[in-house]
Design a protein around this motif. Structure first.
Motif, short mmCIF file in Angstrom:
data_model
loop_
_atom_site.label_atom_id
_atom_site.label_comp_id
_atom_site.label_asym_id
_atom_site.label_seq_id
_atom_site.Cartn_x
_atom_site.Cartn_y
_atom_site.Cartn_z
N GLY A 126 28.08 37.73 43.31
CA GLY A 126 29.18 36.99 42.71
C GLY A 126 30.00 37.85 41.77
N LYS A 127 29.32 38.67 40.98
CA LYS A 127 30.04 39.58 40.08
C LYS A 127 30.90 40.57 40.86
N LYS A 128 30.35 41.08 41.94
CA LYS A 128 31.10 42.01 42.77
C LYS A 128 32.31 41.31 43.40
N TRP A 129 32.09 40.05 43.82
CA TRP A 129 33.18 39.29 44.42
C TRP A 129 34.31 39.08 43.41
N ILE A 130 33.94 38.78 42.16
CA ILE A 130 34.94 38.55 41.11
C ILE A 130 35.76 39.82 40.88
N LYS A 131 35.07 40.97 40.81
CA LYS A 131 35.78 42.22 40.57
C LYS A 131 36.71 42.57 41.73
N ASP A 132 36.24 42.32 42.95
CA ASP A 132 37.09 42.62 44.12
C ASP A 132 38.33 41.75 44.13
N ARG A 133 38.15 40.45 43.88
CA ARG A 133 39.31 39.55 43.89
C ARG A 133 40.23 39.84 42.71
N SER A 134 39.63 40.14 41.57
CA SER A 134 40.45 40.45 40.40
C SER A 134 41.26 41.72 40.65
N ASN A 135 40.65 42.71 41.27
CA ASN A 135 41.38 43.95 41.61
C ASN A 135 42.58 43.66 42.49
N SER A 136 42.35 42.83 43.52
CA SER A 136 43.44 42.50 44.45
C SER A 136 44.57 41.79 43.74
N CYS A 137 44.21 40.83 42.89
CA CYS A 137 45.24 40.07 42.17
C CYS A 137 45.95 40.95 41.13
N MET A 138 45.20 41.87 40.55
CA MET A 138 45.82 42.77 39.56
C MET A 138 46.89 43.65 40.20
N VAL A 139 46.65 44.07 41.44
CA VAL A 139 47.64 44.88 42.15
C VAL A 139 48.93 44.10 42.34
N VAL A 140 48.79 42.83 42.74
CA VAL A 140 49.98 42.00 42.94
C VAL A 140 50.69 41.74 41.61
N ALA A 141 49.91 41.43 40.56
CA ALA A 141 50.50 41.15 39.25
C ALA A 141 51.23 42.38 38.71
N THR A 142 50.62 43.55 38.87
CA THR A 142 51.25 44.79 38.41
C THR A 142 52.54 45.07 39.15
N LEU A 143 52.52 44.84 40.46
CA LEU A 143 53.71 45.06 41.28
C LEU A 143 54.85 44.15 40.85
N ILE A 144 54.55 42.88 40.60
CA ILE A 144 55.59 41.94 40.16
C ILE A 144 56.12 42.34 38.79
N ALA A 145 55.23 42.73 37.88
CA ALA A 145 55.65 43.13 36.53
C ALA A 145 56.57 44.35 36.61
N THR A 146 56.23 45.30 37.47
CA THR A 146 57.06 46.51 37.63
C THR A 146 58.44 46.16 38.17
N ILE A 147 58.48 45.32 39.19
CA ILE A 147 59.76 44.95 39.82
C ILE A 147 60.64 44.18 38.85
N THR A 148 60.05 43.20 38.17
CA THR A 148 60.85 42.38 37.26
C THR A 148 61.32 43.18 36.05
N PHE A 149 60.51 44.15 35.58
CA PHE A 149 60.95 45.00 34.47
C PHE A 149 62.13 45.86 34.89
N ALA A 150 62.03 46.43 36.11
CA ALA A 150 63.13 47.26 36.61
C ALA A 150 64.39 46.43 36.81
N ALA A 151 64.23 45.18 37.27
CA ALA A 151 65.40 44.32 37.49
C ALA A 151 66.05 43.94 36.17
N ALA A 152 65.28 43.86 35.09
CA ALA A 152 65.81 43.46 33.80
C ALA A 152 66.69 44.55 33.18
N ILE A 153 66.35 45.82 33.43
CA ILE A 153 67.13 46.90 32.82
C ILE A 153 68.22 47.42 33.75
N THR A 154 68.15 47.05 35.03
CA THR A 154 69.23 47.41 35.97
C THR A 154 69.76 46.12 36.59
#
Length: 603
Positions: free
Chosen positions: A440-468
């Motif tokens: 279960g701990k391994k499953w949590i880390k795997d899913r959290s990793n996957s979601c973190m990638v998506v969250a980071t990608l959205i944060a990067t895109i929206t930050f870039a859109a805000a300054i350009t």
């Protein structure tokens, strides 16, 4: 049921000996062309052989002592069977000829799907339905064994009588008849026969146990409680009620477009008739020897109670306890009482049903089994029979919730009781679930990793859109060119919400990655963190989509007619899909409960 099938199909030693003896004097090479022509369905070659040798029409043409009719039936050459029956030199008594396996041609036809062929045979010799094989089985039983054609079974049910010497509904073969018919799931046919021959309802095995209930208790898929249906399937089953309102024309067309719908309807009807059959059998038993306690005790044997409980068939248990209340105290050696069996097998529906009888339930929960296990010890065991979940962590949640639910009902003093392995219930739980906790701990880390990638990608895109920003900035003041446009406000606000939501989601998943999870956290903290993180991520995705639409509208709305309508329609597609995928765990379950009537036991 399995023994009934094997006894029907397996040849005896006497049959094997007869086949060996017959093969020694059989002229195989002479009849081989006829046999091959029949199996190919070649009527022209078959007729030519018979015209050349008319005796071949009634002769044994295979080493199994089969006639041309037998060969055609075994080869499923139905048209050829009918032509042989109608042959001018075919005597009616030949239709009742047995091969060395002990079967007539009709026995083999009964296992197929051509009702017209069966009708042709019976039309020429009406008593053919009563002819038995060497073991006393009529073609009716063969049709049930096949399970291929319900129409064929109905034909033989309606055209077979309980006359001697076969007596299929009251003789020795009646046991196999009800066992096979019940196991095949044709409960409506079984009910027809029980009304016609009431003795079949209380037919029992050598131990006095009901054959019908024995078979039903091992078939959870034949009952509503034995299957978990989603909302869509529940709606489809509920729509069955419309069949009688709008007629068969609409449904014939619907069957053509949706082939799986007929199977759904058949399943629904099987559920309904299974309950009716159960109630009929037990009610009949309650009227017989009602003062004879051993009668009903053996008729509804402990094996039936055990099978129904471990399989999760609430309907059988409910009906049994309704007519024979004392059955709730049934105790099976090495298995325990009904609630202990339900707990060990993770049968939550059975457990909830028993909880509707609070005093009885409490007394059963307090019982301790032969190994000194309390109800909490039994709930602490790990089992793979729980409903499938989407991950090890969620499965661990279900396991712990189940254990805590049983522990609440159990006596508080039982927390300190040790079983024969010198372990308390909590110690048993931790020992048996330790591997699942790690997974279960391994499953949590795997899913959290996957979601973190998506969250980071959205944060990067929206930050870039805000300054350009779209359209750029005014060279003199540095303000965005489209600032006065209200669509620019939609873009900026949704972009800001997406940015902060993705960062919040990212922080939650980071906490999941670095956290240490105790038992309580698996039930309380972990679900909360997962829901919060996923909700913020969902908001970030939706608002990113809104920001994208706002940016496009700034450039293209004036150039393309109806642009706003088209782009919002396209945007609604992924939103609706995501909502549908998120609904089943919450709203769908509530809707299903409204559709399902627990009093009627049906949708």
């Amino acid at each position: 049921m399995a023994s009934a099938v094997s006894s029907l199909l397996m040849p005896s030693d006497d049959v094997n000996t007869a086949i060996t003896e017959f093969a020694r004097r059989f002229n195989h090479s002479y009849y081989q062309p006829l046999q091959l022509a029949i199996l190919k369905g070649d009527w022209k070659s078959t007729k030519a052989f018979l015209d050349n040798d008319p005796t071949a029409l009634t002769a044994k043409v295979t080493i199994h002592g089969r006639t041309a009719l037998h060969v055609a039936a075994v080869g499923a050459q139905w048209k050829l069977v009918e032509k042989l029956v109608q042959h001018q030199h075919m005597p009616a008594n030949m239709l009742a000829e047995l091969d060395l396996m002990g079967c007539t041609c009709l026995h083999y036809v009964a296992m197929g799907e051509s009702v017209n062929t069966a009708k042709a045979l019976v039309a020429k010799k009406p008593s053919l339905t009563q002819v038995t094989d060497l073991k006393g089985f009529t073609p009716l039983i063969y049709s049930i064994t096949s399970r291929r054609c319900k129409e064929m079974i109905w034909y033989f049910v309606l055209n077979t009588t309980d006359e001697s010497p076969s007596c299929p509904f009251s003789g020795p073969s009646a046991n196999q008849l009800v066992a096979l018919l019940t196991g095949a799931g044709f409960h409506d046919i079984t009910m027809y026969l029980l009304h016609r021959y009431p003795n079949l309802a209380t037919i029992s095995d050598s131990n006095g146990s009901s054959i019908i209930l024995n078979v039903l208790s091992k078939l959870p898929s034949h009952f509503q409680s034995g299957q978990n249906l989603g909302l869509l399937f529940a709606i489809i089953l509920r729509s069955i009620l419309l069949k009688h309102e709008y007629g068969n024309i609409m449904w014939t067309a619907t069957y053509t477009l949706l082939p799986g719908l007929k199977q759904a309807i058949d399943m629904k009807l099987r559920h309904v008739y299974a309950v009716i059959l159960t109630e009929f059998v037990i009610s009949r038993a309650s009227t017989m020897n009602s003062n004879d306690y051993p009668f009903w005790q053996s008729f509804v044997s402990p094996e039936i109670i055990f099978s129904a409980t471990s399989s999760g068939i609430v309907e059988i248990l409910e009906t049994c306890f309704q007519f024979f209340p004392d059955l709730v105290w049934t105790h099976i050696p090495n298995e325990g009482n009904v609630i202990q069996i339900a707990i060990k097998n993770r049968q939550e529906k059975v457990f909830r049903f028993l909880c509707k009888m609070p005093i009885i339930c409490q007394l059963l929960v307090l019982a301790i089994d032969e190994s000194n296990n309390t109800a909490s010890h039994l709930a602490a065991r790990f089992t793979s029979k729980i409903e499938s979940t989407s991950g090890e962590a969620l499965q661990m949640i279900r396991e712990l919730q189940w254990f805590q639910e049983i522990e609440k009902l159990d006596d508080p003093l039982h927390k300190q009781v040790k079983n024969n392995d010198d372990k308390t219930a909590s110690q048993v739980f931790m020992k048996e679930h330790k591997p699942l906790i790690e997974e279960g701990k391994k499953w949590i880390k795997d899913r959290s990793n996957s979601c973190m990638v998506v969250a980071t990608l959205i944060a990067t895109i929206t930050f870039a859109a805000a300054i350009t920003v779209p359209g750029g900035n005014n060279q003199d003041k540095g303000t965005p060119i489209f600032l006065p446009n209200h669509k620019f406000g939609v873009f900026m606000w949704s972009n800001a919400v997406a940015f902060f939501s993705s960062l919040t989601s990212l922080l939650v998943f980071i906490a999941n990655m670095n956290g240490y999870y105790t038992e309580e956290e698996f039930v309380i903290v972990l679900p909360q963190r997962l829901v919060i993180g996923l909700n913020f991520l969902f908001v970030a995705v939706v608002t990113t989509m809104v920001a994208f639409i706002g940016a496009l509208s700034l450039f293209l709305e004036d150039r393309f007619k109806n642009f706003t309508t088209i782009i919002w329609s396209l945007a609604s597609i992924p939103f609706l899909i995501s909502v549908m995928l998120l609904l089943p765990s919450t709203t769908v379950e509530l809707l299903y409960k409204k559709l399902y009537d627990p009093k009627k036991g049906s949708i």
